[in-house]
Design a protein around this motif. Structure first.
Motif, PDB file in Angstrom:
ATOM      1  N   GLN A 159       0.287  -1.677  -0.190  1.00 22.66           N
ATOM      2  CA  GLN A 159      -0.451   0.089   0.256  1.00 22.66           C
ATOM      3  C   GLN A 159       0.642   1.009  -0.020  1.00 22.66           C
ATOM      4  N   ALA A 160       1.119   2.123  -1.343  1.00 21.14           N
ATOM      5  CA  ALA A 160       1.552   2.884  -0.983  1.00 21.14           C
ATOM      6  C   ALA A 160       1.099   5.084  -0.893  1.00 21.14           C
ATOM      7  N   PRO A 161       1.432   5.614  -0.441  1.00 20.39           N
ATOM      8  CA  PRO A 161       0.668   6.376   0.227  1.00 20.39           C
ATOM      9  C   PRO A 161       0.082   7.483  -0.559  1.00 20.39           C
ATOM     10  N   GLY A 162      -1.798   7.141  -0.021  1.00 17.34           N
ATOM     11  CA  GLY A 162      -2.556   7.663  -0.698  1.00 17.34           C
ATOM     12  C   GLY A 162      -3.426   6.376  -1.462  1.00 17.34           C
ATOM     13  N   LYS A 163      -3.463   5.365  -1.716  1.00 13.99           N
ATOM     14  CA  LYS A 163      -3.722   4.317  -2.661  1.00 13.99           C
ATOM     15  C   LYS A 163      -4.023   3.213  -1.423  1.00 13.99           C
ATOM     16  N   THR A 191       7.642   2.434  -3.112  1.00 17.53           N
ATOM     17  CA  THR A 191       7.603   2.597  -2.149  1.00 17.53           C
ATOM     18  C   THR A 191       6.830   2.132  -1.368  1.00 17.53           C
ATOM     19  N   ALA A 192       6.309   1.877  -0.112  1.00 15.16           N
ATOM     20  CA  ALA A 192       5.329   1.283   0.332  1.00 15.16           C
ATOM     21  C   ALA A 192       5.405   0.733   1.658  1.00 15.16           C
ATOM     22  N   GLN A 208       7.835  -1.438   6.323  1.00 12.76           N
ATOM     23  CA  GLN A 208       7.399  -0.140   5.148  1.00 12.76           C
ATOM     24  C   GLN A 208       8.883  -0.252   4.573  1.00 12.76           C
ATOM     25  N   THR A 223      11.075   1.523   1.648  1.00 20.13           N
ATOM     26  CA  THR A 223      11.363   3.622   1.246  1.00 20.13           C
ATOM     27  C   THR A 223      12.542   3.008   0.158  1.00 20.13           C
TER      28      THR A 223
END
Length: 124
Positions: A39-43, A91-92, A119, A121
């Motif tokens: 899960q990527a940020p905002g997705k 990144t996720a 995490q 990155t």
């Protein structure tokens, strides 16, 4: 419920490798399919790879095919995700999950045990 514990995340340069692990200290393991998702940020969380109970005929998302390899060691009760040629878009938070059956698929509903995530990155 089976406890799944991910490890091996971190910060890596673009193009570099990283290996994440997911261990199941107890409960059923060797007869169940396992999967990696991210899960990527905002997705939304997306499927990455599914590895059947015997480690044969693993399937991958198109976005990671040829770069990521999922393997498992049933004796050690651990599944691995070897990530090579990493990109910024990898990144996720990476999660492992266990299926109810010996062969899973790409839908989250097929998996009833999830780890806490690790995490990853990719950045210079």
């Amino acid at each position: 419920q089976v406890l799944l514990v991910e490890s091996g995340g971190g910060l890596v340069d673009p193009g570099g490798p990283l290996r994440s692990s997911c261990a199941a200290p107890g409960g059923t393991f060797g007869t169940r399919a396992l999967a990696w998702s991210r899960q990527a940020p905002g997705k939304d969380r997306d499927f990455v790879a599914e590895i059947p109970w015997n480690g044969v005929s693993t399937t991958y998302a198109d976005s990671v095919k040829g770069r990521f390899t999922a393997t498992r060691d049933n004796a050690k009760r651990t599944v691995y995700l070897q990530m090579n040629s990493l990109k910024a878009e990898d990144t996720a938070v990476y999660y492992c999950a266990m299926s109810r059956t010996a062969r899973g698929g790409q839908q989250e509903s097929e998996y009833n045990n999830w780890g806490q995530g690790t995490q990853v990155t990719v950045s210079s």
